[in-house]
Design a protein around this motif. Structure first.
Motif, PDB file in Angstrom:
ATOM      1  N   SER A  51      36.947  45.191   0.060  1.00 40.59           N
ATOM      2  CA  SER A  51      37.848  46.154  -0.571  1.00 40.59           C
ATOM      3  C   SER A  51      39.033  46.457   0.343  1.00 40.59           C
ATOM      4  O   SER A  51      39.040  46.105   1.525  1.00 40.59           O
ATOM      5  N   TRP A  52      40.018  47.153  -0.203  1.00 39.82           N
ATOM      6  CA  TRP A  52      41.245  47.407   0.545  1.00 39.82           C
ATOM      7  C   TRP A  52      40.972  48.155   1.854  1.00 39.82           C
ATOM      8  O   TRP A  52      41.619  47.912   2.863  1.00 39.82           O
ATOM      9  N   SER A  53      40.012  49.035   1.834  1.00 43.21           N
ATOM     10  CA  SER A  53      39.726  49.839   3.029  1.00 43.21           C
ATOM     11  C   SER A  53      38.763  49.146   3.982  1.00 43.21           C
ATOM     12  O   SER A  53      38.594  49.586   5.122  1.00 43.21           O
ATOM     13  N   GLY A  54      38.114  48.095   3.485  1.00 42.36           N
ATOM     14  CA  GLY A  54      37.058  47.461   4.271  1.00 42.36           C
ATOM     15  C   GLY A  54      35.722  48.139   4.105  1.00 42.36           C
ATOM     16  O   GLY A  54      34.720  47.697   4.671  1.00 42.36           O
ATOM     17  N   GLY A  55      35.685  49.185   3.291  1.00 40.41           N
ATOM     18  CA  GLY A  55      34.464  49.947   3.139  1.00 40.41           C
ATOM     19  C   GLY A  55      33.416  49.294   2.259  1.00 40.41           C
ATOM     20  O   GLY A  55      32.233  49.648   2.327  1.00 40.41           O
ATOM     21  N   SER A  56      33.849  48.351   1.437  1.00 43.75           N
ATOM     22  CA  SER A  56      32.915  47.663   0.541  1.00 43.75           C
ATOM     23  C   SER A  56      33.057  46.163   0.703  1.00 43.75           C
ATOM     24  O   SER A  56      34.173  45.639   0.709  1.00 43.75           O
ATOM     25  N   THR A  57      31.931  45.507   0.818  1.00 40.00           N
ATOM     26  CA  THR A  57      31.913  44.043   0.892  1.00 40.00           C
ATOM     27  C   THR A  57      30.853  43.518  -0.061  1.00 40.00           C
ATOM     28  O   THR A  57      29.822  44.179  -0.297  1.00 40.00           O
ATOM     29  N   TYR A  58      31.098  42.330  -0.591  1.00 38.95           N
ATOM     30  CA  TYR A  58      30.146  41.692  -1.502  1.00 38.95           C
ATOM     31  C   TYR A  58      30.108  40.203  -1.190  1.00 38.95           C
ATOM     32  O   TYR A  58      31.117  39.625  -0.792  1.00 38.95           O
ATOM     33  N   TYR A  59      28.935  39.632  -1.414  1.00 43.30           N
ATOM     34  CA  TYR A  59      28.734  38.228  -1.084  1.00 43.30           C
ATOM     35  C   TYR A  59      28.006  37.510  -2.215  1.00 43.30           C
ATOM     36  O   TYR A  59      27.166  38.094  -2.908  1.00 43.30           O
ATOM     37  N   ALA A  60      28.314  36.241  -2.359  1.00 44.26           N
ATOM     38  CA  ALA A  60      27.514  35.392  -3.244  1.00 44.26           C
ATOM     39  C   ALA A  60      26.111  35.270  -2.657  1.00 44.26           C
ATOM     40  O   ALA A  60      25.944  35.274  -1.426  1.00 44.26           O
ATOM     41  N   ASP A  61      25.139  35.143  -3.512  1.00 46.10           N
ATOM     42  CA  ASP A  61      23.752  35.034  -3.032  1.00 46.10           C
ATOM     43  C   ASP A  61      23.576  33.851  -2.085  1.00 46.10           C
ATOM     44  O   ASP A  61      22.774  33.917  -1.150  1.00 46.10           O
ATOM     45  N   SER A  62      24.344  32.803  -2.320  1.00 46.25           N
ATOM     46  CA  SER A  62      24.185  31.582  -1.527  1.00 46.25           C
ATOM     47  C   SER A  62      24.622  31.746  -0.081  1.00 46.25           C
ATOM     48  O   SER A  62      24.262  30.932   0.781  1.00 46.25           O
ATOM     49  N   VAL A  63      25.416  32.777   0.216  1.00 48.03           N
ATOM     50  CA  VAL A  63      25.917  32.953   1.584  1.00 48.03           C
ATOM     51  C   VAL A  63      25.456  34.270   2.202  1.00 48.03           C
ATOM     52  O   VAL A  63      25.718  34.510   3.394  1.00 48.03           O
ATOM     53  N   LYS A  64      24.789  35.083   1.429  1.00 53.42           N
ATOM     54  CA  LYS A  64      24.371  36.398   1.914  1.00 53.42           C
ATOM     55  C   LYS A  64      23.475  36.244   3.140  1.00 53.42           C
ATOM     56  O   LYS A  64      22.555  35.423   3.147  1.00 53.42           O
ATOM     57  N   SER A 101      40.856  47.290  -8.741  1.00 55.11           N
ATOM     58  CA  SER A 101      39.428  47.311  -8.443  1.00 55.11           C
ATOM     59  C   SER A 101      38.940  45.953  -7.962  1.00 55.11           C
ATOM     60  O   SER A 101      39.548  44.916  -8.221  1.00 55.11           O
ATOM     61  N   ILE A 102      37.799  45.980  -7.284  1.00 54.71           N
ATOM     62  CA  ILE A 102      37.231  44.733  -6.786  1.00 54.71           C
ATOM     63  C   ILE A 102      36.732  43.896  -7.949  1.00 54.71           C
ATOM     64  O   ILE A 102      36.379  44.413  -9.008  1.00 54.71           O
ATOM     65  N   SER A 103      36.681  42.601  -7.726  1.00 60.58           N
ATOM     66  CA  SER A 103      36.229  41.699  -8.778  1.00 60.58           C
ATOM     67  C   SER A 103      35.735  40.395  -8.165  1.00 60.58           C
ATOM     68  O   SER A 103      36.275  39.924  -7.161  1.00 60.58           O
ATOM     69  N   TRP A 104      34.726  39.812  -8.796  1.00 58.28           N
ATOM     70  CA  TRP A 104      34.226  38.504  -8.401  1.00 58.28           C
ATOM     71  C   TRP A 104      34.943  37.385  -9.165  1.00 58.28           C
ATOM     72  O   TRP A 104      34.767  36.227  -8.849  1.00 58.28           O
ATOM     73  N   ASP A 105      35.722  37.761 -10.166  1.00 57.26           N
ATOM     74  CA  ASP A 105      36.341  36.817 -11.083  1.00 57.26           C
ATOM     75  C   ASP A 105      37.624  36.262 -10.495  1.00 57.26           C
ATOM     76  O   ASP A 105      38.600  37.000 -10.287  1.00 57.26           O
ATOM     77  N   ARG A 106      37.645  34.973 -10.236  1.00 63.45           N
ATOM     78  CA  ARG A 106      38.813  34.362  -9.617  1.00 63.45           C
ATOM     79  C   ARG A 106      40.064  34.527 -10.474  1.00 63.45           C
ATOM     80  O   ARG A 106      41.177  34.562  -9.941  1.00 63.45           O
ATOM     81  N   ASP A 107      39.906  34.620 -11.768  1.00 61.44           N
ATOM     82  CA  ASP A 107      41.072  34.734 -12.652  1.00 61.44           C
ATOM     83  C   ASP A 107      41.786  36.078 -12.511  1.00 61.44           C
ATOM     84  O   ASP A 107      42.906  36.232 -13.009  1.00 61.44           O
ATOM     85  N   GLU A 108      41.149  37.026 -11.857  1.00 61.66           N
ATOM     86  CA  GLU A 108      41.782  38.340 -11.687  1.00 61.66           C
ATOM     87  C   GLU A 108      42.598  38.427 -10.405  1.00 61.66           C
ATOM     88  O   GLU A 108      43.235  39.448 -10.164  1.00 61.66           O
ATOM     89  N   TYR A 109      42.570  37.383  -9.600  1.00 70.18           N
ATOM     90  CA  TYR A 109      43.299  37.418  -8.339  1.00 70.18           C
ATOM     91  C   TYR A 109      44.729  36.932  -8.538  1.00 70.18           C
ATOM     92  O   TYR A 109      44.980  35.919  -9.181  1.00 70.18           O
ATOM     93  N   ASP A 110      45.664  37.687  -7.955  1.00 65.91           N
ATOM     94  CA  ASP A 110      47.075  37.446  -8.186  1.00 65.91           C
ATOM     95  C   ASP A 110      47.688  36.461  -7.198  1.00 65.91           C
ATOM     96  O   ASP A 110      48.649  35.761  -7.527  1.00 65.91           O
ATOM     97  N   TYR A 111      47.191  36.460  -5.985  1.00 62.63           N
ATOM     98  CA  TYR A 111      47.818  35.677  -4.915  1.00 62.63           C
ATOM     99  C   TYR A 111      46.755  34.809  -4.240  1.00 62.63           C
ATOM    100  O   TYR A 111      45.634  35.273  -3.982  1.00 62.63           O
ATOM    101  N   TRP A 112      47.161  33.573  -3.920  1.00 62.98           N
ATOM    102  CA  TRP A 112      46.238  32.602  -3.320  1.00 62.98           C
ATOM    103  C   TRP A 112      46.878  31.930  -2.118  1.00 62.98           C
ATOM    104  O   TRP A 112      48.078  31.622  -2.131  1.00 62.98           O
ATOM    105  N   GLY A 113      46.047  31.684  -1.112  1.00 65.51           N
ATOM    106  CA  GLY A 113      46.465  30.864   0.006  1.00 65.51           C
ATOM    107  C   GLY A 113      46.291  29.396  -0.333  1.00 65.51           C
ATOM    108  O   GLY A 113      45.794  29.039  -1.412  1.00 65.51           O
TER     109      GLY A 113
END
Length: 122
Positions: A51-64, A101-113
């Protein structure tokens, strides 16, 4: 916001890599940042987000338990520490940013490296 991912490379199974995402532009500290990856012949998948503050993080089960995402808003960077790497972690890794808000959905991301290649040998 412009993003640049770096830090990929070739590593043996069980090894570690640290990816970095450097951002330019205003108000980066207000963005949720995610890491996604895409292996050959597969869809781009969610890996981790912070999250923007760093207060929340989420991981895919495969990398948790193996990967850790962090950010330094003063330096406009987000890092992904990857430990205990497996051959199935081989992919191009992308960082992405979104407002709101946070999202796992790649389609909701505006900017990509541009992506950085991670290859894990067995």
């Amino acid at each position: 916001v412009q993003l640049q991912a770096s830090g990929g490379g070739l590593v043996q199974a069980g090894g570690s890599l640290r990816l970095s995402c450097a951002a330019s532009g205003r108000a980066f500290s207000s963005y949720t940042v995610g890491w996604f990856r895409q292996a050959p012949g597969k869809e781009r998948e969610f890996v981790a987000l912070i999250s923007w503050s760093g207060g929340s993080t989420y991981y895919a089960d495969s990398v948790k338990g193996r990967f850790t995402i962090s950010r330094d808003n003063a330096k406009n960077t987000v890092s992904l520490q990857m430990n205990s790497l497996k051959p199935e972690d081989t992919a191009v890794y992308y960082c992405a940013a979104k407002r709101g808000s946070i999202s796992w959905d790649r389609d909701e991301y505006d900017y990509w490296g541009q992506g950085t290649q991670v290859t894990v040998s067995s």
